[in-house]
Design an enzyme around this catalytic site. Sequence first.
Site, PDB file in Angstrom:
ATOM      1  N   TYR A  63       4.503 -26.526   2.616  1.00  0.00           N
ATOM      2  CA  TYR A  63       3.606 -25.722   3.395  1.00  0.00           C
ATOM      3  C   TYR A  63       2.072 -25.867   2.874  1.00  0.00           C
ATOM      4  CZ  TYR A  63       7.811 -22.917   4.574  1.00  0.00           C
ATOM      5  OH  TYR A  63       8.912 -22.453   5.268  1.00  0.00           O
ATOM      6  N   HIS A 129      15.099 -27.448   1.148  1.00  0.00           N
ATOM      7  CA  HIS A 129      14.440 -27.246   2.534  1.00  0.00           C
ATOM      8  C   HIS A 129      15.107 -27.877   3.677  1.00  0.00           C
ATOM      9  CE1 HIS A 129      10.204 -26.019   4.108  1.00  0.00           C
ATOM     10  NE2 HIS A 129      11.308 -25.640   4.915  1.00  0.00           N
ATOM     11  N   SER A 208      11.651 -16.861  11.066  1.00  0.00           N
ATOM     12  CA  SER A 208      10.983 -16.905  12.423  1.00  0.00           C
ATOM     13  C   SER A 208      12.096 -15.961  13.303  1.00  0.00           C
ATOM     14  CB  SER A 208      11.216 -18.153  13.133  1.00  0.00           C
ATOM     15  OG  SER A 208      10.311 -19.042  12.633  1.00  0.00           O
ATOM     16  N   PRO A 209      12.159 -14.740  12.873  1.00  0.00           N
ATOM     17  CA  PRO A 209      12.803 -13.579  13.335  1.00  0.00           C
ATOM     18  C   PRO A 209      12.072 -12.906  14.543  1.00  0.00           C
ATOM     19  CG  PRO A 209      11.804 -12.735  11.458  1.00  0.00           C
ATOM     20  CD  PRO A 209      11.586 -14.259  11.440  1.00  0.00           C
ATOM     21  N   LEU A 210      10.714 -13.332  14.745  1.00  0.00           N
ATOM     22  CA  LEU A 210      10.077 -12.977  15.776  1.00  0.00           C
ATOM     23  C   LEU A 210       9.626 -14.084  16.822  1.00  0.00           C
ATOM     24  CD1 LEU A 210       7.712 -10.380  14.105  1.00  0.00           C
ATOM     25  CD2 LEU A 210       9.613  -9.902  15.319  1.00  0.00           C
ATOM     26  N   ARG A 212       8.560 -17.270  16.316  1.00  0.00           N
ATOM     27  CA  ARG A 212       7.125 -17.751  16.204  1.00  0.00           C
ATOM     28  C   ARG A 212       6.023 -17.230  16.955  1.00  0.00           C
ATOM     29  NH1 ARG A 212       8.524 -22.394  13.521  1.00  0.00           N
ATOM     30  NH2 ARG A 212      10.819 -22.944  13.473  1.00  0.00           N
ATOM     31  N   GLY A 213       6.257 -15.918  16.891  1.00  0.00           N
ATOM     32  CA  GLY A 213       5.229 -14.993  17.411  1.00  0.00           C
ATOM     33  C   GLY A 213       5.314 -14.677  19.073  1.00  0.00           C
ATOM     34  N   PHE A 214       6.347 -15.321  19.608  1.00  0.00           N
ATOM     35  CA  PHE A 214       6.673 -14.916  21.010  1.00  0.00           C
ATOM     36  C   PHE A 214       6.997 -13.382  21.236  1.00  0.00           C
ATOM     37  CE2 PHE A 214       9.737 -14.843  24.437  1.00  0.00           C
ATOM     38  CZ  PHE A 214       8.659 -15.376  25.615  1.00  0.00           C
TER      39      PHE A 214
END
Length: 340
Positions: A63, A129, A208-210, A212-214
Site C-alpha cells: 500500500y 498477501h 472490501s465488505p462494502l 469497494r465503495g459501491f
Amino acid sequence: MTATPPAGRGPRRIGPFEVPAVGLGCMNLSHAYGVPPEPRAAEHLLRTALDEGVTLFDTAALYGFGANEELLGRVLAAHRERIVLASKCGLTGVDGRRVIDGRPETLRRTADEALARLRTDSIDLYHLHRVDRQVPVEESIGAMAELVQAGKVRALGLSEASAATLRRAHAVHPIAALQNEYSLWSRNPEQGTLVAAAELGVALVAFSPLARGFLTSAPPGPGTLPERDVRRQMPRFDARHYPANLELRRRLDEIAGGAGCTLAQLALAWVLSRAPHVLAIPGTRSVAHLRENLAVLDLAVPGEALDAAGEVLDSATVHGARYNEATLAEIDTERCGAAG
C-alpha cells in the site's frame, strides 16, 4: 420485521487476539483509489478510529509501496499496546511495479523493512498477501514461521487464498486469519474457505465488505473514477455492467431504508451475520463514514432484511467479474460463478 441481536455484538477472535468485529482497512489512505488524502487528514482518520474503539488496523507493504506502513507507524506507535497491528508481505512495489514474490529470502527482508516502517518490534498478524505460484506455499509459510520463532511476528495469516491452500499452510504453522474479499457481491468464501476456516479455528477477515465503495452512500461511477483508481480495471465498474449493478443497489437501498439503517450498515451487518468467525475491515477516508460503519456493532438489523439483501445481490445477480482476467490469474481463491 423481527429484530435480531446486533450482528457485531461481542469481540471476535483472531488467533490469540480478541477484537471488535469491525476493524479498519487502511489501504485507501495511501493506495489504490485515486489520489490519497493529505497526510494530516489520514492521520486524523486513524486517531479518530482509535478514539472510537477500533483495535484492529490492517496495512500491507504494497500500500503506497511502504507509505501506508509508515503512516501507521507515525500515528499508532505511541498506542502500540492498545491495538492489533496487521500487515502483509509477498506482494510489494519494486521499481514502481507491483510484484508477487513469496521466496523465503524476500519475506525475511520485507519483514524487517515493515518493522522499521511500523516503528515496532513485532507485527501482531502477518499475512502472505498473495500466494506466489512459483513458490510452494509451504516454503513461504515456513519462512514466516521463522519470523514467529524470532519474535518478529506473533501470528500468521493468508490473503486471497483457497481452502486447499489454507489447509496446506495450516499444516506447516497455525494460521490465525484468512483475509479474503467477502461482501454481498463477492461470495467466493462460500465456495469453501468459510467452512474450512471454521473447521481449523481460523478467523475469516472480510476485506472490501462494502464492495469497494459501491454499497455506500456515495458509490463511485465509471465517469468519476480517477485515472489511477484500481476500480477502472474491474469489470463491475465498467460501462457495460455498472448500470445494471446500480439497479440492484437501488433495491438494496430500499431494503436498508425499511430496516432503519444505511446501505453500508446493511451490507456490513450481512457480512458479520454469516458466521461468528467472520470479521470485517472496511476502509474509508471519511470520519463520518467511519462512525457509520462502527455503529453497526450496536445495530440490530432485522433478519428478514439481511435475507432479502442476500437474495437481491449475490454471485448470480451481480454483473461483471470481480477482477479482470489478468488479475484473476494471480489469485488463488475459488472462483464464484459468473462473478469470478
